[in-house]
Scaffold this active site. Structure first.
Site, mmCIF file in Angstrom:
data_model
loop_
_atom_site.group_PDB
_atom_site.id
_atom_site.type_symbol
_atom_site.label_atom_id
_atom_site.label_comp_id
_atom_site.label_asym_id
_atom_site.label_seq_id
_atom_site.Cartn_x
_atom_site.Cartn_y
_atom_site.Cartn_z
ATOM 1 N N GLU A 10 -4.193 -10.190 0.259
ATOM 2 C CA GLU A 10 -4.983 -10.109 1.490
ATOM 3 C C GLU A 10 -6.430 -10.446 1.140
ATOM 4 O O GLU A 10 -6.986 -9.907 0.184
ATOM 5 C CB GLU A 10 -4.914 -8.715 2.126
ATOM 6 C CG GLU A 10 -3.512 -8.318 2.593
ATOM 7 C CD GLU A 10 -3.453 -6.903 3.171
ATOM 8 O OE1 GLU A 10 -4.516 -6.377 3.582
ATOM 9 O OE2 GLU A 10 -2.345 -6.336 3.215
ATOM 10 N N GLU A 18 0.813 -1.222 0.000
ATOM 11 C CA GLU A 18 0.000 0.000 0.000
ATOM 12 C C GLU A 18 0.845 1.270 0.000
ATOM 13 O O GLU A 18 0.733 2.120 0.870
ATOM 14 C CB GLU A 18 -0.954 -0.026 1.199
ATOM 15 C CG GLU A 18 -1.990 -1.134 1.063
ATOM 16 C CD GLU A 18 -2.964 -1.182 2.217
ATOM 17 O OE1 GLU A 18 -4.174 -1.329 1.959
ATOM 18 O OE2 GLU A 18 -2.524 -1.095 3.381
#
Length: 636
Positions: free
Chosen positions: A544, A476
């Site tokens: 994820e 991220e």
């Protein structure tokens, strides 16, 4: 050279006198030490240290590193450990935002051309705690007279080091070792080691992971002595040919001598012998060569090898023996390696020619008692739990883990996605939306070397671990030129492994330059199927998924069924393995209770978002583990 507090603010200064990263190999003075796993060339500095806490750099004891400094007013603190868990500072959990948001306005240095901000952001901040550590020690006998270095395996977040009043060096990067040469300053007795740890520096913009924000010396501190001739680095590159029975073995060594001038006269220094042993200690291959600064063994084919994978994690032992000119054994270096092949063919990820299926978890290092300063026993429990529940892969979210974990994964056949210490979503994800008007590391040239150094450290320390199937650029951190440069670095130094990065989905302009696979997070199963059914450019995995918060994980079978339908879907990594919560004594009842984010008056906070593991923080399995074991067991 003197220490400069302005380094805290400057992303271009992230290491001063820090030694170059190198392989994480163990070394011994002789075969007996190696067999006993008793390394007389190392000396642990773990234990009690003198300690002083300050609210900021201006209030710290400025001259505490002087040998004659009176530290009688200092407290004692246990190393390794977090400063916050020793009764100082504030305990603070935050996920996406930077921890200072809402308290102070900050923008990083060099954000824009001629941007005036950045100076004094951390070095002159009213709140940026400092831990001042002192340790007095005598050198163990085996280390006396040798080149002596110090290894800090993990320090959050910026570290200044002095020995006997002399400045040694500075480093950032909280999750890879920082090593320094102490030889010019060390003496036999009465050494005064002074370490100053600052909670935040410019690296804070790059270490915005979803976790509690601690600081301090939280991993091992170790002295090590180099023999007169020393293997500084080794890179063993075993590979497996397509017949899955023939291996290829090659290796590069970097060697140093206590007398640097001798290294150029290789034949006079000695020889290095390399032996490859199977599990039964039978010699599979051996060779020797004259010592030089670099020694490269030509590739050789090894017949009838046992391939390494999750079902059969067969490891060979590489034994490097260093002899001086009188043929006296000076150093022994053992390393366990496996033969395997990871590749993409026809848009499918293959391990040893078979489709790779990831039954994975994301794993923060965590202990309800010690935070991220976990023990070998914690790691052993985690490994046993994973194997019992059909978990075959781990993503080191989102930073390099303690060194023993990589060896455990090699030995137990657990596939690793080895992540670089990088997460900056507070710079581009604002109010829950993608808003990259300013983002880091972005394409900023002055932020390039610091992230590239993190990739290099990740690679250099862990490059020999067979369990690592793919490197990850981090998590991220959006996607611009600096991430592309990191991707290029990994592909150039290690073309035989894959490179992963999910963040390119937020900026598709870079998708041809970043990541060998399509990686997404929390994508609904029907959207995963839509991607797979639409002539996908890359094979897919979910870095994820199945966010295990509360009464979660009930729909896992919807993802698992896609494995039967699409060969270029490879599974994913559950978020996540263990709750982040801490044991505290309740103020009212006096009982021990687990406290989560937001329970420490920590603001801003993402509260119970710290609790989304498939095991509780005290390492009790949650009911959701039954679903994990069943679903992952279908594709064991």
């Amino acid at each position: 050279m003197k220490a400069d507090m302005n380094w805290l603010d400057d992303p271009e200064v992230f290491r001063v006198n820090r030694l170059d990263a190198h392989s994480d190999h163990r070394f011994y003075k002789d075969m007996e030490d190696m067999k006993n796993e008793s390394n007389s060339l190392t000396q642990s500095l773990n234990g009690n240290w003198s300690f002083s806490y300050s609210m900021n750099a201006k209030e710290r004891p400025m001259d505490f590193y002087n040998v004659d400094f009176d530290d009688q007013t200092f407290d004692e603190i246990q190393v390794p450990g977090h400063i916050e868990l020793n009764g100082y500072d504030k305990i603070h959990y935050i996920n996406t935002m930077y921890p200072w948001e809402g308290h102070v306005y900050r923008r990083p240095k060099y954000l824009l051309e001629n941007h005036p901000e950045g100076a004094g952001l951390f070095s002159e901040a009213d709140y940026n705690p400092v831990g001042s550590y002192r340790k007095v020690f005598d050198l163990n006998e085996e280390l006396i007279g040798k080149r002596v270095c110090i290894c800090f395996e993990g320090v959050e977040q910026a570290i200044f080091v002095w020995l006997n009043g002399e400045f040694v060096g500075y480093a950032e990067d909280s999750f890879t070792p920082s090593e320094f040469d102490l030889t010019p300053y060390i003496k036999e007795k009465g050494n005064v080691l002074a370490v100053e740890v600052h909670k935040r520096c410019s690296a804070a913009y790059l270490e915005d992971q979803d976790f509690f924000r601690f600081f301090g010396i939280y991993r091992n501190v170790t002295l090590y002595a180099k023999p007169s001739i020393h293997v500084e680095d080794l890179w063993v590159r075993p590979s497996l040919k397509e017949d899955n029975t023939t291996g290829k073995f090659k290796m590069d060594l970097k060697i140093s001598s206590a007398m640097e001038s001798d290294i150029d006269t290789a034949s006079e220094i000695g020889t290095v012998k390399v032996i490859l042993l199977d599990k039964e200690d039978n010699v599979v291959f051996q060779t020797e060569d004259a010592i030089n600064e670099t020694v490269s063994l030509k590739p050789v084919e090894i017949e009838k090898v046992n391939p390494w994978d999750n079902h059969n994690p067969y490891l060979y032992t590489v034994l490097v023996q260093v002899y001086n000119s009188e043929q006296k054994l000076i150093e022994v270096v053992p390393y366990k390696i496996g033969f395997r092949r990871i590749e993409i063919k026809d848009n499918i990820i293959l391990l040893n020619g078979k489709r790779l299926i990831i039954n994975g978890i994301n794993r923060h290092e965590w202990s309800a008692n010690r935070g991220r300063s976990i023990t070998i026993q914690d790691m052993e429990w985690d490994m046993k739990c994973m194997l019992e529940n059909n978990i075959n892969a781990v993503r080191t979210c989102h930073y390099p883990n303690q060194i023993p974990w990589y060896y455990m994964c090699d030995e137990n056949g657990v596939y690793m996605m080895a992540e670089t210490n990088l997460e900056s979503h507070g710079s581009w994800q604002k109010s829950g939306k993608v808003e990259p008007s300013w983002n880091l590391p972005g394409s900023h040239v002055k932020w390039r070397e610091v992230v590239l150094d993190r990739a290099k450290s990740n690679f250099e320390y862990f490059k020999n671990h067979t369990s690592i199937l793919m490197w990850s650029l981090g998590n991220e951190s959006y996607a611009e030129e600096n991430l592309a440069v990191m991707n290029q670095y990994y592909k150039e130094v290690d073309p035989e492994r894959l490179v992963h990065y999910e963040g390119v989905v937020s900026n598709r302009i870079f998708e041809d330059r970043i990541s060998d696979m399509e990686s997404q997070m929390y994508t609904a199963p029907w959207d995963v199927e839509a991607y797979l059914a639409n002539n996908p450019k890359k094979p897919m995995l979910l870095c994820e998924y199945m966010h295990c918060m509360g009464n979660s994980l009930g729909g896992m079978i919807s993802y698992v069924k896609l494995l039967d339908k699409y060969e270029n879907y490879h599974g994913g990594f559950i978020w996540d393995y263990i709750d982040q919560a801490l044991w505290v004594t309740d103020e009212v009842t006096g009982e021990k209770v687990l406290r989560y984010g937001g329970d420490f008056d920590d603001r801003p906070s993402d509260y119970e978002f710290s609790g989304n593991g498939i095991v509780f923080a005290d390492r009790c399995e949650k009911p959701a583990m039954q679903e994990v074991k069943y679903c992952y067991g279908l594709y064991k």
